[in-house]
Design an enzyme around this catalytic site. Structure first.
Site, PDB file in Angstrom:
ATOM      1  N   SER A 117       6.657   1.036   5.523  1.00  0.00           N
ATOM      2  CA  SER A 117       6.440   2.442   5.217  1.00  0.00           C
ATOM      3  C   SER A 117       7.137   3.367   6.204  1.00  0.00           C
ATOM      4  O   SER A 117       7.207   4.575   5.965  1.00  0.00           O
ATOM      5  CB  SER A 117       4.940   2.748   5.212  1.00  0.00           C
ATOM      6  OG  SER A 117       4.373   2.479   6.486  1.00  0.00           O
ATOM      7  N   GLU A 150      10.184   4.186  -3.183  1.00  0.00           N
ATOM      8  CA  GLU A 150      11.317   4.650  -2.382  1.00  0.00           C
ATOM      9  C   GLU A 150      12.319   3.503  -2.223  1.00  0.00           C
ATOM     10  O   GLU A 150      11.943   2.406  -1.812  1.00  0.00           O
ATOM     11  CB  GLU A 150      10.849   5.112  -1.002  1.00  0.00           C
ATOM     12  CG  GLU A 150       9.988   6.344  -1.023  1.00  0.00           C
ATOM     13  CD  GLU A 150       9.440   6.706   0.342  1.00  0.00           C
ATOM     14  OE1 GLU A 150       9.395   7.901   0.672  1.00  0.00           O
ATOM     15  OE2 GLU A 150       9.045   5.773   1.086  1.00  0.00           O
TER      16      GLU A 150
END
Length: 274
Positions: A117, A150
């Site tokens: 992340s 993403e």
């Protein structure tokens, strides 16, 4: 690419396995033991059981998806995968060890990816056999419900790898967004601002966590407040991420982590998971 290897069978890894199998891929789901990997698959089966009971999924479709997920306790079976995704704990030393070992079985034309992340994809890619075939693909928790993914391009990532991960995301019915390799990428950079401000308000005694969350939900239109989100994703995930982002932006004061957040992490009070 017909097979995907996933390293880490926790909530995130199992979620990635679920959407991948639902997209028609064969999945090798691994963890430190085959029993842990099987527990990840069992969790998916439990979710499917509830969906079948609500008539949102047929038993036949559920069985077909589960049949495409194979729990494994080692990386060797992943040699036939076109993509291996790491979804382990948010510690760079552990991820580096995983990539070094996974690289030994990675096919010569396969992609190695991290679900981190916040850790630099470029830096992680340096321990892979071929940095041009290394990329970040960051899903959000819970993966089956959160559509955004993403796709993080590192300095060395080849364009065909970026294109392949965008195509993967679409096949998984996600919404892929290509972003640069900056601390926190896109979503967690914004989330850091909200979370650190919420923690600061709480520490100054201006409002309780439930009050902060209520303001964000009821007046700002957020589905969850910052404290609810930290509780859901886990302090063992979001506190290290905050530190990485703070250090990555050279100690920008606006991103300063919270001592209270750190105390929860040190005490093992990680949120819903504990």
């Amino acid at each position: 690419m017909q097979a995907i290897g996933i390293i880490g069978a926790g909530q995130m890894g199992a979620g990635i396995a679920q959407v991948s199998a639902q997209a028609g891929y064969n999945v090798f789901l691994s963890d430190v033991s085959v029993e842990r990997a099987q527990a990840g698959k069992d969790g998916i089966a439990k979710i499917f059981g509830k969906l079948v009971a609500k008539e949102k999924l047929t038993q036949g479709d559920a069985d077909a998806v589960l049949a495409r997920i194979t729990p494994v306790g080692e990386y060797a079976p992943m040699s036939e995968a076109g993509l291996i995704i790491e979804a382990a704990t948010e510690r760079e030393d552990i991820k580096r060890m995983i990539f070094a070992e996974a690289g030994k079985v990675l096919a010569s034309d396969a992609v190695l990816a991290s679900n981190t992340s916040s850790i630099s994809i470029t830096r992680l890619g340096q321990v892979s056999p071929d940095p041009s075939r290394f990329i970040g693909i960051h899903f959000f928790n819970p993966v089956p419900l959160m559509k955004l993914v993403e796709v993080i391009r590192a300095a060395d990532t080849a364009q065909w790898v970026v294109d392949a991960m965008v195509a993967l995301g679409k096949r998984q019915t996600r919404v892929p967004v290509v972003v640069g390799d900056t601390p926190g990428f896109l979503v967690n950079l914004g989330g850091t601002a909200i979370g650190t401000e919420g923690l600061r308000i709480m520490q100054e005694g201006r409002a309780t966590p439930s009050q902060v969350d209520a303001v964000m939900r009821d007046t700002c239109g957020f589905r969850m407040g910052p404290f609810e989100l930290m509780d859901l994703t886990g302090i063992d995930v979001n506190f290290p991420a905050r530190k990485i982002i703070y250090e990555g932006f050279f100690h920008d004061r606006r991103m300063t982590p919270s001592p209270y957040h750190e105390s929860l992490y040190a005490a093992g009070k990680l949120g819903r998971k504990t």
